[in-house]
Structures are given as structure tokens and as C-alpha cells.
Design an enzyme around this catalytic site. Sequence first.
Site, PDB file in Angstrom:
ATOM      1  N   TYR A 116      11.242  -1.859   7.646  1.00 50.10           N
ATOM      2  CA  TYR A 116      10.014  -2.546   8.067  1.00 50.10           C
ATOM      3  C   TYR A 116       9.866  -3.883   7.334  1.00 50.10           C
ATOM      4  O   TYR A 116       9.694  -4.937   7.951  1.00 50.10           O
ATOM      5  CB  TYR A 116       8.815  -1.635   7.806  1.00 50.10           C
ATOM      6  CG  TYR A 116       7.487  -2.343   7.836  1.00 50.10           C
ATOM      7  CD1 TYR A 116       7.018  -2.920   9.007  1.00 50.10           C
ATOM      8  CD2 TYR A 116       6.713  -2.440   6.674  1.00 50.10           C
ATOM      9  CE1 TYR A 116       5.796  -3.585   9.015  1.00 50.10           C
ATOM     10  CE2 TYR A 116       5.501  -3.087   6.686  1.00 50.10           C
ATOM     11  CZ  TYR A 116       5.051  -3.669   7.852  1.00 50.10           C
ATOM     12  OH  TYR A 116       3.855  -4.324   7.857  1.00 50.10           O
TER      13      TYR A 116
ATOM     14  N   ARG B 108      -0.933   1.182  -5.043  1.00 48.79           N
ATOM     15  CA  ARG B 108      -1.049   0.130  -4.030  1.00 48.79           C
ATOM     16  C   ARG B 108      -2.312  -0.681  -4.287  1.00 48.79           C
ATOM     17  O   ARG B 108      -3.266  -0.209  -4.925  1.00 48.79           O
ATOM     18  CB  ARG B 108      -1.156   0.748  -2.617  1.00 48.79           C
ATOM     19  CG  ARG B 108       0.102   1.461  -2.153  1.00 48.79           C
ATOM     20  CD  ARG B 108       1.215   0.481  -1.833  1.00 48.79           C
ATOM     21  NE  ARG B 108       2.415   1.128  -1.325  1.00 48.79           N
ATOM     22  CZ  ARG B 108       3.387   1.634  -2.098  1.00 48.79           C
ATOM     23  NH1 ARG B 108       3.283   1.578  -3.408  1.00 48.79           N
ATOM     24  NH2 ARG B 108       4.457   2.177  -1.545  1.00 48.79           N
TER      25      ARG B 108
ATOM     26  N   GLY C 273      11.865   5.044   1.250  1.00 47.23           N
ATOM     27  CA  GLY C 273      11.629   3.601   1.304  1.00 47.23           C
ATOM     28  C   GLY C 273      10.376   3.122   0.608  1.00 47.23           C
ATOM     29  O   GLY C 273      10.103   1.920   0.597  1.00 47.23           O
TER      30      GLY C 273
ATOM     31  N   ASP D 137       3.632  -8.680  26.903  1.00 48.03           N
ATOM     32  CA  ASP D 137       4.536  -8.384  25.803  1.00 48.03           C
ATOM     33  C   ASP D 137       5.027  -9.674  25.143  1.00 48.03           C
ATOM     34  O   ASP D 137       5.219 -10.687  25.822  1.00 48.03           O
ATOM     35  CB  ASP D 137       5.737  -7.597  26.361  1.00 48.03           C
ATOM     36  CG  ASP D 137       6.506  -6.918  25.264  1.00 48.03           C
ATOM     37  OD1 ASP D 137       6.209  -5.745  24.988  1.00 48.03           O
ATOM     38  OD2 ASP D 137       7.381  -7.575  24.664  1.00 48.03           O
TER      39      ASP D 137
ATOM     40  N   PHE E 129      -1.191  -6.841   1.516  1.00 51.42           N
ATOM     41  CA  PHE E 129      -1.002  -5.631   0.738  1.00 51.42           C
ATOM     42  C   PHE E 129      -1.652  -4.514   1.577  1.00 51.42           C
ATOM     43  O   PHE E 129      -1.434  -4.504   2.787  1.00 51.42           O
ATOM     44  CB  PHE E 129      -1.486  -5.854  -0.705  1.00 51.42           C
ATOM     45  CG  PHE E 129      -0.435  -6.659  -1.460  1.00 51.42           C
ATOM     46  CD1 PHE E 129      -0.125  -7.971  -1.079  1.00 51.42           C
ATOM     47  CD2 PHE E 129       0.311  -6.090  -2.470  1.00 51.42           C
ATOM     48  CE1 PHE E 129       0.902  -8.690  -1.704  1.00 51.42           C
ATOM     49  CE2 PHE E 129       1.329  -6.804  -3.103  1.00 51.42           C
ATOM     50  CZ  PHE E 129       1.624  -8.096  -2.726  1.00 51.42           C
TER      51      PHE E 129
HETATM   52  N1  UDP Z   1       0.736   8.291   1.187  1.00 52.04           N
HETATM   53  C1  UDP Z   1       0.589   9.611   0.793  1.00 52.04           C
HETATM   54  N2  UDP Z   1       0.233  10.519   1.744  1.00 52.04           N
HETATM   55  C2  UDP Z   1       0.021  10.202   3.045  1.00 52.04           C
HETATM   56  C3  UDP Z   1       0.164   8.845   3.430  1.00 52.04           C
HETATM   57  C4  UDP Z   1       0.521   7.910   2.461  1.00 52.04           C
HETATM   58  O1  UDP Z   1       0.784   9.957  -0.388  1.00 52.04           O
HETATM   59  O2  UDP Z   1      -0.269  11.101   3.840  1.00 52.04           O
HETATM   60  C5  UDP Z   1       1.095   7.269   0.167  1.00 52.04           C
HETATM   61  C6  UDP Z   1       2.326   6.477   0.517  1.00 52.04           C
HETATM   62  O3  UDP Z   1       3.472   7.129   0.050  1.00 52.04           O
HETATM   63  C7  UDP Z   1       2.050   5.168  -0.215  1.00 52.04           C
HETATM   64  C8  UDP Z   1       0.522   5.050  -0.184  1.00 52.04           C
HETATM   65  O4  UDP Z   1       0.036   6.351   0.096  1.00 52.04           O
HETATM   66  O5  UDP Z   1       2.459   5.256  -1.548  1.00 52.04           O
HETATM   67  C9  UDP Z   1       0.025   4.099   0.876  1.00 52.04           C
HETATM   68  O6  UDP Z   1       0.670   4.424   2.089  1.00 52.04           O
HETATM   69  P1  UDP Z   1       0.269   3.781   3.478  1.00 52.04           P
HETATM   70  O7  UDP Z   1       1.158   4.398   4.524  1.00 52.04           O
HETATM   71  O8  UDP Z   1      -1.203   3.880   3.667  1.00 52.04           O
HETATM   72  O9  UDP Z   1       0.582   2.234   3.300  1.00 52.04           O
HETATM   73  P2  UDP Z   1       1.947   1.460   2.872  1.00 52.04           P
HETATM   74  O10 UDP Z   1       1.816   1.226   1.382  1.00 52.04           O
HETATM   75  O11 UDP Z   1       3.118   2.316   3.235  1.00 52.04           O
HETATM   76  O12 UDP Z   1       1.864   0.206   3.658  1.00 52.04           O
END
Ligand code: UDP
Length: 325
Positions: free
Chosen positions: A141, A219, A280, A51, A169
Site C-alpha cells: 500500500y 499511531r 506489513g 473511474d 497519519f
Molecule cells: N489494529 C488492531 N486491531 C484491529 C485493527 C487495527 O490492533 O482490529 C492495529 C493495527 O495493527 C495498527 C493500528 O491498529 O497498528 C491502526 O490500524 P489501522 O488499520 O486503523 O490504520 P493503519 O495504521 O494501518 O493505517
Amino acid sequence: MKILITGGAGYIGSIVTEMCLAAGDDVTVYDNLSTGHRRAVPADARFVEGDVSDQERLAGVFRETGTEAVIHMAGFIEAGESMRDPGKYFRNNTCRPVSLLEAMVEAGVGEILFSSTAAVYGNPVTELLDEDHPREPTNAYGESKLLFERLLDWYDRVHGIRHAALRYFNAAGATGERGEDHRPETHLIPLILQTALGRRGRIDIFGTDYPTPDGTCIRDYIHIADLGQAHLLALRSLERGSIHYNLGNGRGYSVREVIDSVRRVTGRDFPVVESGRRAGDPGVLVASSERISAELGWQPQHPSLDEIVASAWEWHQSHPDGYQE
Ligand code: UDP
């Protein structure tokens, strides 16, 4: 180089391990297997189950292996979860790895690459985010990672430990042998692929009322091999001093566009459900990665979303149960 990789049994960690080994580095993977997979660790890497809060153990491993640099990738990564249980994130991503830094001081290890995140920025005030963009995380996070970046500044100032904070990203895609297997899975691309495989009944779109052209979040998806390549370059540039780099393609895709890409690549259709926002989530996160391109000559080799999705699809088809652990 002799490198210790925390979190080397995870998705990004195991692929960076694979790439460092291919480049001729001597790699020790240090992972507590709380979320990682023993089977993801390449056979040529030394494996230590431990850990990041165990300073004594780490200092011992550093001395035994003659570690010259650390790649610190261990951590929790779910922005959504961090808004329900922020303590888990501050404890594990910020507080516990202070022992890792202390062990580095104790054993005289002077360089560290840190897996940071685009989530340190929060809502963009410019179209593309560069490294000087204000850091105002919208989830715990991102804050937990930003706080650790600040700790790294102090360890540089006080102890001369040089760092590169790599702000990822959206890492996606797979290499031939390694891919994404989170339990539970929360990431968009693997979730859609599992839906295309018929392992899930539907994919939810989290929010359709964002101020984006189609109302869904945008994204910047980056191929895992391009991300890994940046680690190799950054590791070899640390003697120049501490640095922050964004890692993305500079092009954003909405959730709907990602779903369309999966339909195109897989030739399959599946149920899509419009749901509410996830707490968030910033609406748009797209990188400017000009700095690492200009300074280290990094250039993504796989910028196309379809190519990223196709590599992930191949891995999910050949590993429908992931690492089966
Ligand atoms: N997202 C979604 N449905 C899901 C999972 C993610 O619409 O079941 C969206 C999420 O709200 C974000 C994008 O997809 O806008 C990418 O999410 P992910 O969790 O893959 O990565 P993050 O950007 O949070 O690191």
C-alpha cells in the site's frame, strides 16, 4: 475555486468535499462508488460516477466544469490487504490514475492535491517522521502511494502540473453529518466503537510484541476536521510550487491506549483479544507536521484522542448502520 475530487464519496473525501463547499468552492465529486457511498456526497456538490482510468470522461468533465484543481483521494487503503493482493494496490493506486494525470494535461488543469500516507516511510529511524525521512515502505500500500508521488514529480517536471502530496497519519473522528463507514471495516477506532456498540463480539489487538512500551503498535491519530482544514490551506498554496506535507498531531498512542480511550469515552466495556501481528505493520508511526505549520500556519484544533474518539462515537451512535447502502 472549481475543484474536482476523486474519491469524494469516501470517508475523507466526503468530509473534504463538505469543507470545500463551506469555504465557497465549486465541487465536482468523481467516484466509481466501488467503496464510497452516494449518500455521503453533500447535496451541494455535483456528482459524476466514473473511474480514474477513464481519461476521455475526465477530460470532458474538466472542460464542462472549468476545473482548476484536482484533489485525488480515490484509492484502496488497507495496508493488510495490500500484503495479500499487492496487484490490486499497484493497479488501482499507481497505474490507473495515470489516466487522471493525462486528462489533466489534455484539459490544461495545472494543480493536484494527492492523498498520500505515512506508510511511505516504513520503520522510523527517528522518533518523529518529517518529510525528509527515508521512504522505505513496509507494505505494498505504502509503495503504491510512493510510486504515485514519484509520478507526480515527473508530471511537474515535464508538464508543469503542481502537486501537494499530503501524507496522512491515522485519520479518525467525524463531523456532525459524516463519518467512517468502510465495508469491510478494518480501521482500529471504528472497529472498537462497533464492538462497544455490541455490533461485534470482540476487538483483536494485532501484535503485542512490538518494541513499544506496552508491546502494541503506536499511531498518530488526527481528527478528520483538522485533516480537512489542511487541504483547504494546501489547495490555496499550490501556486508556490509542489510540496509534501505530513499530517499528524506529533503524539502517538498505542492500540491499548486507544482501547482505553474508547472505554473512557463510551463508558462501556467489551472483550479484547490479543492476536498475532498483521503483515506489513510498522511498530510506530508518529508525525512531525512542523513543515505545514511553519509554511501554511496549520494547527490542529482537536489534538486530544478522547475528543477524536468522542466525535466518532457520536456518529456511530447516530448512524449504527453507517450510510445504509
Ligand atoms: N489494529 C488492531 N486491531 C484491529 C485493527 C487495527 O490492533 O482490529 C492495529 C493495527 O495493527 C495498527 C493500528 O491498529 O497498528 C491502526 O490500524 P489501522 O488499520 O486503523 O490504520 P493503519 O495504521 O494501518 O493505517
